[in-house]
Design a protein around this motif. Sequence first.
Motif, short mmCIF file in Angstrom:
data_model
loop_
_atom_site.label_atom_id
_atom_site.label_comp_id
_atom_site.label_asym_id
_atom_site.label_seq_id
_atom_site.Cartn_x
_atom_site.Cartn_y
_atom_site.Cartn_z
N GLU A 152 0.86 -1.18 0.00
CA GLU A 152 0.00 0.00 0.00
C GLU A 152 0.89 1.23 0.00
OE1 GLU A 152 -2.05 0.77 3.73
OE2 GLU A 152 -0.83 -0.78 4.69
N PHE A 153 0.38 2.33 -0.51
CA PHE A 153 1.13 3.58 -0.50
C PHE A 153 1.04 4.21 0.89
CE2 PHE A 153 -0.32 3.38 -5.05
CZ PHE A 153 0.94 3.07 -5.57
N GLY A 154 2.13 4.87 1.27
CA GLY A 154 2.10 5.52 2.57
C GLY A 154 3.50 5.87 3.05
N LEU A 163 0.90 -2.22 -7.34
CA LEU A 163 1.11 -2.88 -6.05
C LEU A 163 0.80 -4.37 -6.12
CD1 LEU A 163 -0.53 -0.16 -3.76
CD2 LEU A 163 1.90 -0.52 -4.23
N PRO A 164 1.47 -5.19 -5.33
CA PRO A 164 2.61 -4.85 -4.47
C PRO A 164 3.85 -4.54 -5.31
CG PRO A 164 2.33 -7.21 -4.50
CD PRO A 164 1.17 -6.64 -5.28
N ALA A 165 4.74 -3.75 -4.75
CA ALA A 165 5.90 -3.30 -5.51
C ALA A 165 7.18 -3.42 -4.69
CB ALA A 165 5.71 -1.84 -5.95
N GLN A 210 14.12 10.97 3.88
CA GLN A 210 13.00 11.88 3.67
C GLN A 210 13.14 13.14 4.53
OE1 GLN A 210 9.34 9.73 3.53
NE2 GLN A 210 8.10 11.50 3.00
N ALA A 211 13.91 13.04 5.60
CA ALA A 211 14.15 14.20 6.46
C ALA A 211 15.13 15.17 5.84
CB ALA A 211 14.68 13.73 7.82
N GLY A 212 15.89 14.72 4.82
CA GLY A 212 16.83 15.60 4.13
C GLY A 212 18.13 15.77 4.89
N HIS A 213 18.87 16.84 4.56
CA HIS A 213 20.15 17.18 5.19
C HIS A 213 21.21 16.11 4.97
CE1 HIS A 213 17.69 20.22 7.09
NE2 HIS A 213 16.97 19.30 7.68
N PRO A 232 15.97 9.66 -3.13
CA PRO A 232 14.73 10.38 -2.83
C PRO A 232 13.55 9.89 -3.68
CG PRO A 232 16.55 11.91 -2.87
CD PRO A 232 17.10 10.59 -3.35
N ALA A 233 13.82 9.49 -4.92
CA ALA A 233 12.73 8.99 -5.76
C ALA A 233 12.07 7.76 -5.15
CB ALA A 233 13.26 8.65 -7.16
N ASP A 234 12.82 7.00 -4.36
CA ASP A 234 12.26 5.78 -3.76
C ASP A 234 11.11 6.10 -2.81
OD1 ASP A 234 14.28 4.50 -5.16
OD2 ASP A 234 15.55 4.18 -3.40
N TRP A 235 11.29 7.13 -1.97
CA TRP A 235 10.19 7.42 -1.04
C TRP A 235 9.01 8.06 -1.77
CZ3 TRP A 235 8.41 12.34 -0.41
CH2 TRP A 235 9.28 13.42 -0.51
N ARG A 236 9.28 8.77 -2.86
CA ARG A 236 8.17 9.33 -3.62
C ARG A 236 7.35 8.21 -4.28
NH1 ARG A 236 12.34 13.44 -4.58
NH2 ARG A 236 11.62 15.37 -3.62
N ILE A 237 8.05 7.18 -4.77
CA ILE A 237 7.35 6.02 -5.33
C ILE A 237 6.55 5.31 -4.24
CG2 ILE A 237 7.73 3.71 -6.30
CD1 ILE A 237 10.19 4.95 -7.76
N ARG A 238 7.16 5.17 -3.06
CA ARG A 238 6.49 4.51 -1.92
C ARG A 238 5.21 5.25 -1.53
NH1 ARG A 238 9.34 6.43 2.43
NH2 ARG A 238 7.49 7.74 2.75
N GLU A 239 5.21 6.58 -1.68
CA GLU A 239 4.03 7.38 -1.33
C GLU A 239 2.96 7.35 -2.41
OE1 GLU A 239 5.17 11.37 -0.30
OE2 GLU A 239 5.57 10.80 1.78
N GLY A 240 3.30 6.82 -3.60
CA GLY A 240 2.33 6.75 -4.68
C GLY A 240 2.38 7.89 -5.66
#
Length: 297
Positions: A8-10, A59-61, A285-288, A41-49
């Motif tokens: 699931e996305f999230g 999904l599932p991915a 995802q927190a950056g820095h 960073p693209a990985d968490w954007r994909i995870r969020e949908g």
Amino acid sequence: MKKISFAEFGGPEVLRLVDAEEPHAGLGQVRIAVRAAGVNPADWRIREGQAIGGSPAALPAGLGLDAAGVVDEVGAGVEGIEAGDAVFGEGISTYAEFAVLTAWARMPEGLSFEEAAGYPSVVETGLRVIREVGVRPGQTLLVSGASGGVGSAVSQIARERGITVIGTAGAANQDYLRDLGVLATTYGEGWVERVRRLGRVDAALDLAGSGVVRELVELTGDPRKVVSIADLGAPDLGVRFSGAAGSVPDALAEAVDLISRGKLRIPVEKAYPLADAVAAHVDIQAGHTRGRRVLLV
């Protein structure tokens, strides 16, 4: 085999370490026993949908683009590589014990698997955005978000080409940027004036998606001299959003050359066990970030 997957996305908590069938190398591919996988960073954007260059993931991915490891299966039509060779490159669902690569190169001598996994996509992206923004030797390039993986690659590649680099990053990363030969300053209130004091800006890159595209246009005087890889709203201001990858094999070949000549080094800020992918995603995802974060398999 074990792999990281999400059904699931999230947020990072949707990531699971699961048992999965092993992939196999198809035409023009190799399979590797993964030793390390880069976290982008693209990985968490994909995870969020988020739709990155198309539709959200089916999904599932799985997740993961970058990896380094040992070839253990060679697909039809592949020449010049064999089982047992240590390689790094880009592939499919690389957060796993085994992954198929669609582009690869032999690892440069002296580079660990952990380090090598951090190079493929950031070098390709860095080369691409330098080309797309049209900055030339003798000019000055402003890099917003200069201390991360892509920023580290861009800064060193640009400097090697005779381009002056002004970079923005957090206070903790100022010395790191200066060590790369970057004219460094912090982001936050007053950053535009601080940049102006460092010199004229001929072109600019938005690598962090921190809402600075309008100011980058102001500093360059022309939206055509700005490229973003992180702000999907950039085209609304006439700024190019760069998302489609160029030639990954060419980028890997250039990376090998630069690394071998001591002109490119991207540090690994932190390495996590594969089972700690959730923690890796929270952190990225927190950056820095300074350099790269990788998963160890």
